[in-house]
Write a protein that holds these residues in place. Sequence first.
Motif, PDB file in Angstrom:
ATOM      1  N   ALA A   5       0.825  -1.217   0.000  1.00 23.86           N
ATOM      2  CA  ALA A   5       0.000   0.000   0.000  1.00 23.86           C
ATOM      3  C   ALA A   5       0.856   1.261   0.000  1.00 23.86           C
ATOM      4  CB  ALA A   5      -0.928  -0.007   1.203  1.00 23.86           C
ATOM      5  N   THR A   6       2.089   1.180   0.474  1.00 21.79           N
ATOM      6  CA  THR A   6       2.938   2.363   0.540  1.00 21.79           C
ATOM      7  C   THR A   6       3.693   2.622  -0.761  1.00 21.79           C
ATOM      8  OG1 THR A   6       4.745   1.057   1.463  1.00 21.79           O
ATOM      9  CG2 THR A   6       3.282   2.166   3.031  1.00 21.79           C
ATOM     10  N   ALA A   7       3.612   1.712  -1.727  1.00 24.91           N
ATOM     11  CA  ALA A   7       4.344   1.881  -2.987  1.00 24.91           C
ATOM     12  C   ALA A   7       3.687   2.980  -3.820  1.00 24.91           C
ATOM     13  CB  ALA A   7       4.369   0.582  -3.756  1.00 24.91           C
ATOM     14  N   HIS A   8       4.512   3.895  -4.300  1.00 22.65           N
ATOM     15  CA  HIS A   8       4.037   4.979  -5.147  1.00 22.65           C
ATOM     16  C   HIS A   8       4.794   4.936  -6.459  1.00 22.65           C
ATOM     17  CE1 HIS A   8       1.743   7.044  -2.017  1.00 22.65           C
ATOM     18  NE2 HIS A   8       2.770   6.887  -1.204  1.00 22.65           N
ATOM     19  N   LYS A   9       4.192   5.511  -7.478  1.00 22.33           N
ATOM     20  CA  LYS A   9       4.876   5.661  -8.753  1.00 22.33           C
ATOM     21  C   LYS A   9       5.935   6.746  -8.623  1.00 22.33           C
ATOM     22  CE  LYS A   9       1.059   4.271 -11.686  1.00 22.33           C
ATOM     23  NZ  LYS A   9       0.221   4.622 -12.812  1.00 22.33           N
ATOM     24  N   GLU A  10       6.896   6.711  -9.543  1.00 20.38           N
ATOM     25  CA  GLU A  10       7.961   7.712  -9.547  1.00 20.38           C
ATOM     26  C   GLU A  10       7.398   9.128  -9.635  1.00 20.38           C
ATOM     27  OE1 GLU A  10      11.235   8.174 -12.735  1.00 20.38           O
ATOM     28  OE2 GLU A  10      11.783   6.410 -11.556  1.00 20.38           O
ATOM     29  N   SER A  11       6.318   9.305 -10.370  1.00 25.03           N
ATOM     30  CA  SER A  11       5.725  10.634 -10.538  1.00 25.03           C
ATOM     31  C   SER A  11       5.280  11.235  -9.199  1.00 25.03           C
ATOM     32  CB  SER A  11       4.551  10.583 -11.512  1.00 25.03           C
ATOM     33  OG  SER A  11       3.552   9.700 -11.041  1.00 25.03           O
ATOM     34  N   TYR A  12       4.891  10.411  -8.256  1.00 24.21           N
ATOM     35  CA  TYR A  12       4.515  10.884  -6.920  1.00 24.21           C
ATOM     36  C   TYR A  12       5.692  11.608  -6.271  1.00 24.21           C
ATOM     37  CZ  TYR A  12       3.608  10.536  -1.886  1.00 24.21           C
ATOM     38  OH  TYR A  12       3.455  10.812  -0.550  1.00 24.21           O
ATOM     39  N   TYR A  13       6.869  11.000  -6.348  1.00 26.34           N
ATOM     40  CA  TYR A  13       8.072  11.583  -5.758  1.00 26.34           C
ATOM     41  C   TYR A  13       8.521  12.820  -6.538  1.00 26.34           C
ATOM     42  CZ  TYR A  13       8.007   7.230  -3.218  1.00 26.34           C
ATOM     43  OH  TYR A  13       7.606   6.187  -2.426  1.00 26.34           O
ATOM     44  N   GLN A  14       8.386  12.780  -7.854  1.00 24.57           N
ATOM     45  CA  GLN A  14       8.742  13.939  -8.676  1.00 24.57           C
ATOM     46  C   GLN A  14       7.894  15.149  -8.294  1.00 24.57           C
ATOM     47  OE1 GLN A  14       8.276  12.700 -12.742  1.00 24.57           O
ATOM     48  NE2 GLN A  14      10.044  11.333 -12.671  1.00 24.57           N
ATOM     49  N   THR A  15       6.603  14.939  -8.117  1.00 20.14           N
ATOM     50  CA  THR A  15       5.697  16.029  -7.760  1.00 20.14           C
ATOM     51  C   THR A  15       6.076  16.646  -6.417  1.00 20.14           C
ATOM     52  OG1 THR A  15       3.905  15.066  -9.050  1.00 20.14           O
ATOM     53  CG2 THR A  15       3.283  16.641  -7.328  1.00 20.14           C
ATOM     54  N   LYS A  16       6.361  15.799  -5.430  1.00 26.49           N
ATOM     55  CA  LYS A  16       6.761  16.298  -4.103  1.00 26.49           C
ATOM     56  C   LYS A  16       8.025  17.147  -4.206  1.00 26.49           C
ATOM     57  CE  LYS A  16       3.930  14.010  -1.256  1.00 26.49           C
ATOM     58  NZ  LYS A  16       2.954  14.709  -0.468  1.00 26.49           N
ATOM     59  N   ILE A  17       8.999  16.674  -4.969  1.00 27.12           N
ATOM     60  CA  ILE A  17      10.267  17.387  -5.110  1.00 27.12           C
ATOM     61  C   ILE A  17      10.075  18.698  -5.863  1.00 27.12           C
ATOM     62  CG2 ILE A  17      12.539  17.282  -6.218  1.00 27.12           C
ATOM     63  CD1 ILE A  17      12.508  14.238  -5.425  1.00 27.12           C
ATOM     64  N   LEU A  18       9.318  18.671  -6.960  1.00 25.69           N
ATOM     65  CA  LEU A  18       9.068  19.905  -7.711  1.00 25.69           C
ATOM     66  C   LEU A  18       8.383  20.955  -6.849  1.00 25.69           C
ATOM     67  CD1 LEU A  18       7.948  18.544 -11.188  1.00 25.69           C
ATOM     68  CD2 LEU A  18       9.787  20.185 -10.780  1.00 25.69           C
ATOM     69  N   ARG A  19       7.377  20.560  -6.097  1.00 24.80           N
ATOM     70  CA  ARG A  19       6.667  21.510  -5.227  1.00 24.80           C
ATOM     71  C   ARG A  19       7.614  22.102  -4.184  1.00 24.80           C
ATOM     72  NH1 ARG A  19       1.140  18.064  -4.408  1.00 24.80           N
ATOM     73  NH2 ARG A  19       0.205  18.647  -6.391  1.00 24.80           N
ATOM     74  N   TRP A  20       8.445  21.242  -3.592  1.00 28.81           N
ATOM     75  CA  TRP A  20       9.384  21.723  -2.577  1.00 28.81           C
ATOM     76  C   TRP A  20      10.379  22.705  -3.185  1.00 28.81           C
ATOM     77  CZ3 TRP A  20      14.643  21.590  -1.936  1.00 28.81           C
ATOM     78  CH2 TRP A  20      15.106  22.037  -0.699  1.00 28.81           C
ATOM     79  N   LEU A  21      10.953  22.353  -4.329  1.00 28.20           N
ATOM     80  CA  LEU A  21      11.926  23.239  -4.982  1.00 28.20           C
ATOM     81  C   LEU A  21      11.310  24.595  -5.305  1.00 28.20           C
ATOM     82  CD1 LEU A  21      13.767  20.829  -7.435  1.00 28.20           C
ATOM     83  CD2 LEU A  21      14.858  22.276  -5.715  1.00 28.20           C
ATOM     84  N   LYS A  22      10.123  24.583  -5.902  1.00 30.48           N
ATOM     85  CA  LYS A  22       9.488  25.831  -6.320  1.00 30.48           C
ATOM     86  C   LYS A  22       9.097  26.706  -5.129  1.00 30.48           C
ATOM     87  CE  LYS A  22       8.009  24.236 -10.820  1.00 30.48           C
ATOM     88  NZ  LYS A  22       6.919  23.943 -11.748  1.00 30.48           N
ATOM     89  N   THR A  24      10.648  26.598  -2.117  1.00 34.58           N
ATOM     90  CA  THR A  24      11.865  26.952  -1.383  1.00 34.58           C
ATOM     91  C   THR A  24      12.756  27.909  -2.161  1.00 34.58           C
ATOM     92  OG1 THR A  24      11.779  24.770  -0.340  1.00 34.58           O
ATOM     93  CG2 THR A  24      13.853  25.975  -0.150  1.00 34.58           C
ATOM     94  N   TYR A  25      12.758  27.785  -3.485  1.00 31.56           N
ATOM     95  CA  TYR A  25      13.609  28.617  -4.351  1.00 31.56           C
ATOM     96  C   TYR A  25      12.747  29.292  -5.423  1.00 31.56           C
ATOM     97  CZ  TYR A  25      17.321  25.953  -2.146  1.00 31.56           C
ATOM     98  OH  TYR A  25      18.163  25.383  -1.221  1.00 31.56           O
ATOM     99  N   PRO A  26      11.898  30.250  -5.033  1.00 31.26           N
ATOM    100  CA  PRO A  26      10.979  30.861  -6.001  1.00 31.26           C
ATOM    101  C   PRO A  26      11.677  31.618  -7.129  1.00 31.26           C
ATOM    102  CG  PRO A  26      10.892  32.027  -3.907  1.00 31.26           C
ATOM    103  CD  PRO A  26      11.732  30.804  -3.689  1.00 31.26           C
ATOM    104  N   ALA A  27      12.903  32.068  -6.927  1.00 36.17           N
ATOM    105  CA  ALA A  27      13.618  32.806  -7.974  1.00 36.17           C
ATOM    106  C   ALA A  27      14.398  31.889  -8.906  1.00 36.17           C
ATOM    107  CB  ALA A  27      14.576  33.815  -7.340  1.00 36.17           C
ATOM    108  N   ALA A  28      14.431  30.597  -8.611  1.00 36.40           N
ATOM    109  CA  ALA A  28      15.190  29.643  -9.427  1.00 36.40           C
ATOM    110  C   ALA A  28      14.429  29.276 -10.695  1.00 36.40           C
ATOM    111  CB  ALA A  28      15.467  28.385  -8.621  1.00 36.40           C
ATOM    112  N   PHE A  29      15.177  28.807 -11.686  1.00 37.10           N
ATOM    113  CA  PHE A  29      14.583  28.279 -12.915  1.00 37.10           C
ATOM    114  C   PHE A  29      14.535  26.769 -12.759  1.00 37.10           C
ATOM    115  CE2 PHE A  29      15.055  27.116 -17.547  1.00 37.10           C
ATOM    116  CZ  PHE A  29      13.777  27.516 -17.900  1.00 37.10           C
TER     117      PHE A  29
END
Length: 101
Positions: A5-22, A24-29
């Motif tokens: 039940a805890t297994a997620h697709k790679e896209s789940y982790y990508q979304t979490k990372i993208l949201r965190w980056l954006k 945390t670093y709003p001026a970054a590209f």
Amino acid sequence: MIAPATAHKESYYQTKILRWLKSTYPAAFIWKAAAGPYSQGGIPDICAIIDGHFYGFEVKRPEGGRLSKLQELTIQKINAAGGTAAVVSYPADVQRIIEGA
């Protein structure tokens, strides 16, 4: 066999990372690399330029995600060229890499 039940697709982790980056670093590209017939193979899933430095994050599931040979080679080339590329699963992985660069 049923996946845990805890297994997620790679896209789940990508979304979490993208949201965190954006957030945390709003001026970054920051962008998610698109894969397709006309794209360069092996490019990390998430790319960012933060304070003038290039980062490439290849996102893999923590429960058994593996790099292809092309992904390994691309990460090596990015690091040799002066950027920072690494395999990550969580925003905390990304934070450690950025803070250590």
